[in-house]
Motif scaffolding. Structure first.
Motif, PDB file in Angstrom:
ATOM      1  N   ARG A  94      37.862  54.632  37.420  1.00 45.74           N
ATOM      2  CA  ARG A  94      38.137  53.661  38.489  1.00 45.74           C
ATOM      3  C   ARG A  94      39.611  53.650  38.848  1.00 45.74           C
ATOM      4  O   ARG A  94      40.463  53.725  37.987  1.00 45.74           O
ATOM      5  CB  ARG A  94      37.743  52.260  38.022  1.00 45.74           C
ATOM      6  CG  ARG A  94      36.281  52.048  37.902  1.00 45.74           C
ATOM      7  CD  ARG A  94      35.999  50.629  37.485  1.00 45.74           C
ATOM      8  NE  ARG A  94      36.290  49.674  38.529  1.00 45.74           N
ATOM      9  CZ  ARG A  94      35.436  49.330  39.481  1.00 45.74           C
ATOM     10  NH1 ARG A  94      34.260  49.893  39.514  1.00 45.74           N
ATOM     11  NH2 ARG A  94      35.743  48.429  40.384  1.00 45.74           N
ATOM     12  N   ARG A  95      39.859  53.522  40.113  1.00 47.78           N
ATOM     13  CA  ARG A  95      41.211  53.324  40.613  1.00 47.78           C
ATOM     14  C   ARG A  95      41.177  52.144  41.532  1.00 47.78           C
ATOM     15  O   ARG A  95      40.491  52.195  42.531  1.00 47.78           O
ATOM     16  CB  ARG A  95      41.709  54.549  41.368  1.00 47.78           C
ATOM     17  CG  ARG A  95      41.899  55.726  40.473  1.00 47.78           C
ATOM     18  CD  ARG A  95      42.547  56.854  41.256  1.00 47.78           C
ATOM     19  NE  ARG A  95      42.509  58.076  40.518  1.00 47.78           N
ATOM     20  CZ  ARG A  95      43.483  58.480  39.732  1.00 47.78           C
ATOM     21  NH1 ARG A  95      44.542  57.763  39.591  1.00 47.78           N
ATOM     22  NH2 ARG A  95      43.385  59.602  39.086  1.00 47.78           N
ATOM     23  N   PRO A  96      41.815  51.096  41.333  1.00 43.77           N
ATOM     24  CA  PRO A  96      42.545  50.732  40.124  1.00 43.77           C
ATOM     25  C   PRO A  96      41.587  50.400  38.992  1.00 43.77           C
ATOM     26  O   PRO A  96      40.387  50.309  39.207  1.00 43.77           O
ATOM     27  CB  PRO A  96      43.339  49.497  40.549  1.00 43.77           C
ATOM     28  CG  PRO A  96      42.538  48.893  41.623  1.00 43.77           C
ATOM     29  CD  PRO A  96      41.861  50.040  42.322  1.00 43.77           C
ATOM     30  N   ALA A  97      42.121  50.170  37.842  1.00 46.55           N
ATOM     31  CA  ALA A  97      41.308  49.880  36.661  1.00 46.55           C
ATOM     32  C   ALA A  97      40.492  48.614  36.888  1.00 46.55           C
ATOM     33  O   ALA A  97      40.841  47.757  37.693  1.00 46.55           O
ATOM     34  CB  ALA A  97      42.192  49.727  35.436  1.00 46.55           C
ATOM     35  N   LEU A 112      39.239  43.101  38.934  1.00 47.53           N
ATOM     36  CA  LEU A 112      38.618  41.805  38.687  1.00 47.53           C
ATOM     37  C   LEU A 112      39.594  40.640  38.834  1.00 47.53           C
ATOM     38  O   LEU A 112      39.165  39.492  38.915  1.00 47.53           O
ATOM     39  CB  LEU A 112      37.979  41.784  37.301  1.00 47.53           C
ATOM     40  CG  LEU A 112      36.749  42.680  37.147  1.00 47.53           C
ATOM     41  CD1 LEU A 112      36.213  42.604  35.730  1.00 47.53           C
ATOM     42  CD2 LEU A 112      35.668  42.312  38.152  1.00 47.53           C
ATOM     43  N   GLN A 113      40.884  40.915  38.882  1.00 49.48           N
ATOM     44  CA  GLN A 113      41.857  39.844  39.080  1.00 49.48           C
ATOM     45  C   GLN A 113      41.696  39.204  40.454  1.00 49.48           C
ATOM     46  O   GLN A 113      42.081  38.059  40.654  1.00 49.48           O
ATOM     47  CB  GLN A 113      43.279  40.372  38.920  1.00 49.48           C
ATOM     48  CG  GLN A 113      43.639  40.701  37.497  1.00 49.48           C
ATOM     49  CD  GLN A 113      45.019  41.313  37.378  1.00 49.48           C
ATOM     50  OE1 GLN A 113      45.678  41.599  38.374  1.00 49.48           O
ATOM     51  NE2 GLN A 113      45.472  41.512  36.157  1.00 49.48           N
ATOM     52  N   ASP A 114      41.132  39.936  41.416  1.00 53.85           N
ATOM     53  CA  ASP A 114      40.934  39.406  42.760  1.00 53.85           C
ATOM     54  C   ASP A 114      39.686  38.548  42.863  1.00 53.85           C
ATOM     55  O   ASP A 114      39.440  37.941  43.902  1.00 53.85           O
ATOM     56  CB  ASP A 114      40.832  40.558  43.768  1.00 53.85           C
ATOM     57  CG  ASP A 114      42.139  41.331  43.871  1.00 53.85           C
ATOM     58  OD1 ASP A 114      43.198  40.741  43.579  1.00 53.85           O
ATOM     59  OD2 ASP A 114      42.099  42.514  44.244  1.00 53.85           O
ATOM     60  N   TYR A 115      38.881  38.505  41.815  1.00 54.59           N
ATOM     61  CA  TYR A 115      37.645  37.737  41.834  1.00 54.59           C
ATOM     62  C   TYR A 115      37.775  36.527  40.923  1.00 54.59           C
ATOM     63  O   TYR A 115      38.605  36.476  40.039  1.00 54.59           O
ATOM     64  CB  TYR A 115      36.464  38.612  41.373  1.00 54.59           C
ATOM     65  CG  TYR A 115      36.188  39.743  42.328  1.00 54.59           C
ATOM     66  CD1 TYR A 115      35.403  39.552  43.445  1.00 54.59           C
ATOM     67  CD2 TYR A 115      36.726  41.002  42.112  1.00 54.59           C
ATOM     68  CE1 TYR A 115      35.158  40.582  44.325  1.00 54.59           C
ATOM     69  CE2 TYR A 115      36.482  42.037  42.993  1.00 54.59           C
ATOM     70  CZ  TYR A 115      35.699  41.825  44.097  1.00 54.59           C
ATOM     71  OH  TYR A 115      35.456  42.840  44.974  1.00 54.59           O
TER      72      TYR A 115
END
Length: 117
Positions: free
Chosen positions: A39-42, A47-50
């Motif tokens: 995955r890019r980004p990791a 998940l920080q955006d959710y």
């Protein structure tokens, strides 16, 4: 016999280098495949955006509470407005009756004076 032995040593050395080159190429291929598939980004950065479900549920409950408070404020304001309108209507009606009585008195006085002459 030295010439045959030397050729065989070069051949063995060439096979070792060829095998090392093949292993390095396979390792490079595996690294490239892994780099393209990851995955890019990791995932942790993504998940920080959710928001977490527990945080979402807490925010939803808070918003519902705010909605109830706002609804209660609106309902109270509407009740105050209705009371104010009722009081103003009663005052206007009382003023109108007073004016009608005064006009009636004036008319009575005018017609009484007119009838006496």
């Amino acid at each position: 016999m030295d010439g045959g032995r030397m050729n065989q040593d070069y051949y063995s050395l060439g096979m070792v280098f060829g095998a090392l080159f093949t292993i390095a190429s396979l390792a490079n291929l595996a690294i490239n495949i892994w780099a393209r598939l990851r995955r890019r980004p990791a995932i942790d950065v993504t998940l920080q955006d959710y928001v977490r479900k527990s945080d979402f549920d807490a925010l939803r409950a808070e918003m519902r509470d705010n909605d109830r408070q706002i609804f209660d404020l609106i309902r109270a304001q509407q009740a105050r407005n209705a009371d104010a309108i009722t009081r103003l209507t009663e005052r206007l009606t009382a003023w109108q009756r007073g004016m009608e009585r005064q006009i009636g008195r004036i008319e009575g006085t005018v017609s009484g004076k007119g009838g006496a002459s």
